[in-house]
Design a protein around this motif. Structure first.
Motif, short mmCIF file in Angstrom:
data_model
loop_
_atom_site.label_atom_id
_atom_site.label_comp_id
_atom_site.label_asym_id
_atom_site.label_seq_id
_atom_site.Cartn_x
_atom_site.Cartn_y
_atom_site.Cartn_z
N ASN A 111 1.00 -1.16 -0.24
CA ASN A 111 0.07 0.02 -0.30
C ASN A 111 0.83 0.90 0.15
O ASN A 111 1.46 1.79 0.98
N MET A 112 1.03 2.14 -1.20
CA MET A 112 2.34 3.07 -0.86
C MET A 112 1.58 3.80 -0.30
O MET A 112 2.60 4.96 0.25
N GLN A 113 0.49 4.39 -0.17
CA GLN A 113 -0.12 6.02 0.49
C GLN A 113 0.19 5.37 1.97
O GLN A 113 0.19 6.32 2.26
N GLN A 114 0.34 3.87 2.06
CA GLN A 114 0.29 4.24 3.69
C GLN A 114 2.18 3.54 3.90
O GLN A 114 2.66 4.63 4.72
N PHE A 115 3.15 3.31 3.08
CA PHE A 115 4.53 3.10 2.65
C PHE A 115 5.06 4.41 2.47
O PHE A 115 5.79 5.22 3.53
N TRP A 116 4.41 5.94 2.05
CA TRP A 116 4.46 7.02 2.16
C TRP A 116 4.46 7.56 3.41
O TRP A 116 4.98 8.83 4.44
N ARG A 117 3.62 7.45 3.92
CA ARG A 117 3.07 8.27 5.32
C ARG A 117 3.67 7.77 6.28
O ARG A 117 4.98 8.29 7.36
N TYR A 118 3.92 6.30 6.37
CA TYR A 118 5.14 5.40 7.47
C TYR A 118 6.49 6.30 7.26
O TYR A 118 6.70 6.12 8.74
N SER A 119 6.53 6.28 5.80
CA SER A 119 8.84 6.17 6.05
C SER A 119 8.68 8.01 6.28
O SER A 119 9.44 8.01 6.76
N LEU A 120 7.73 8.33 6.32
CA LEU A 120 8.18 10.31 6.87
C LEU A 120 7.57 9.80 8.14
O LEU A 120 8.60 11.02 8.61
N ASN A 121 6.91 9.07 8.44
CA ASN A 121 6.89 9.33 10.36
C ASN A 121 8.52 9.01 11.13
O ASN A 121 8.23 9.99 11.84
N THR A 122 7.78 8.25 10.51
CA THR A 122 9.98 7.13 10.63
C THR A 122 10.90 8.57 10.84
O THR A 122 11.75 9.06 11.67
N ALA A 123 10.82 8.41 9.78
CA ALA A 123 12.23 10.13 9.63
C ALA A 123 11.68 10.97 10.22
O ALA A 123 12.81 11.16 11.16
N LYS A 124 10.70 12.14 10.78
CA LYS A 124 10.40 12.79 11.59
C LYS A 124 11.09 12.61 12.73
O LYS A 124 11.84 13.58 13.70
N LEU A 125 10.45 11.54 13.28
CA LEU A 125 10.39 10.42 14.76
C LEU A 125 11.94 10.49 14.96
O LEU A 125 12.31 10.71 16.11
N ALA A 126 12.96 10.00 13.88
CA ALA A 126 13.82 9.89 14.15
C ALA A 126 15.08 10.80 14.02
O ALA A 126 15.91 11.28 14.80
N ARG A 127 14.73 12.30 13.86
CA ARG A 127 15.11 13.44 13.47
C ARG A 127 14.97 13.91 14.69
O ARG A 127 15.69 14.21 16.26
N SER A 128 14.26 13.28 15.73
CA SER A 128 13.40 14.25 17.01
C SER A 128 14.08 13.31 18.16
O SER A 128 14.94 13.51 18.98
#
Length: 275
Positions: free
Chosen positions: A101-118
């Protein structure tokens, strides 16, 4: 399929159509805004990966390798950026990557990146590299579904692509997992070792004589983002929390949960789908 064969196989990994459209619009301006370009490239793992690959290629390579989108944009001009974006493979349809599910994949990847930065801020690690590693960490899953769909879809019958057990099941059935593919791709793209090592050790950052704090950051960020997609309750969060990784970084579950970005990505096609 052998791991090295998959890594070397040419694959048209799909990009988020909205990110491509926003970038084409901004790059068409007389003076593109660097802040907007940073936001838009940072939305999509594939665009970010291709940008970093370009910035680390021989024609642009500096004495040190580029680990993040802001550094790459400071190095490259408008013409190569336009060429990169205009040749992007658009995703979005149910057939873009079979089984994902690409919409889910993009959302998940972005959330992971944001949280990794935090989380990188808390443990005093490179925030830019953490964001890149978080954004790119699961690209191996797309490569496995596109490059070896038969085996990837066989794994799908046992666990979903974003299941917390995914890497272990892939490792047991295939002898490698998406982590190995993501790291192999990053190495092929000549990304800096700080990013490659974080990707390679994200599943076990402190095991087998490894000590990769940035890999631990990605591990915790991915856990939280996957738990969000699974809509885990408090009990499930507590049971599944990777406490050994947290302990090594000096982070407990409450500290990780408190870092939830206030703008968790809800929909991949919303106006808030920005970095």
């Amino acid at each position: 399929m052998e791991l090295n064969t998959l890594i070397e196989r040419p694959l048209a990994l799909p990009s988020l159509p909205r990110a491509v459209a926003l970038l084409m619009s901004e790059l068409g301006q007389p003076e593109p805004n660097l802040r907007r370009l940073n936001q838009f490239f940072g939305l999509d793992p594939v665009l970010a990966a291709r940008l970093l690959e370009l910035a680390n290629s021989p024609p642009f390579r500096l004495t040190r390798r580029i680990s993040g989108v802001p550094e790459a944009l400071a190095l490259l001009g408008t013409a190569p950026l336009k060429s990169l974006v205009s040749t992007a493979t658009l995703g979005g349809s149910s057939r873009s990557v079979p089984g994902v599910n690409m919409q889910q994949f993009w959302r998940y990847s972005l959330n992971t990146a944001k949280l990794a930065r935090s989380l990188a801020v808390l443990v005093r690690r490179n925030q830019i590299a953490a964001y890149s590693a978080g954004l790119l960490h699961a690209l191996g899953e797309l490569a496995m579904h596109l490059g070896d769909p038969e085996h990837a879809l066989a794994v799908d019958t046992l666990v979903a692509p974003l299941d917390l057990r995914r890497a272990k099941v892939e490792q047991r059935l295939l002898g490698y997992c998406y982590v190995d593919v993501s790291a192999g791709l990053a190495r092929r793209w000549q990304l800096p070792e700080i990013v490659v090592d974080a990707l390679q050790h994200q599943n076990a950052p402190f095991e087998n004589n490894a000590y990769e704090p940035l890999g631990g950051v990605v591990h915790l960020a991915a856990w939280r983002a996957r738990a969000l997609e699974a809509e885990m309750d408090n009990r499930e969060l507590t049971v599944s929390f990777p406490d050994k990784v947290g302990l090594a970084l000096g982070l407990d579950i409450d500290m990780v949960l408190q870092q939830d970005p206030i703008d968790w990505t809800v929909r991949a096609d919303s106006d808030d789908y920005l970095v």
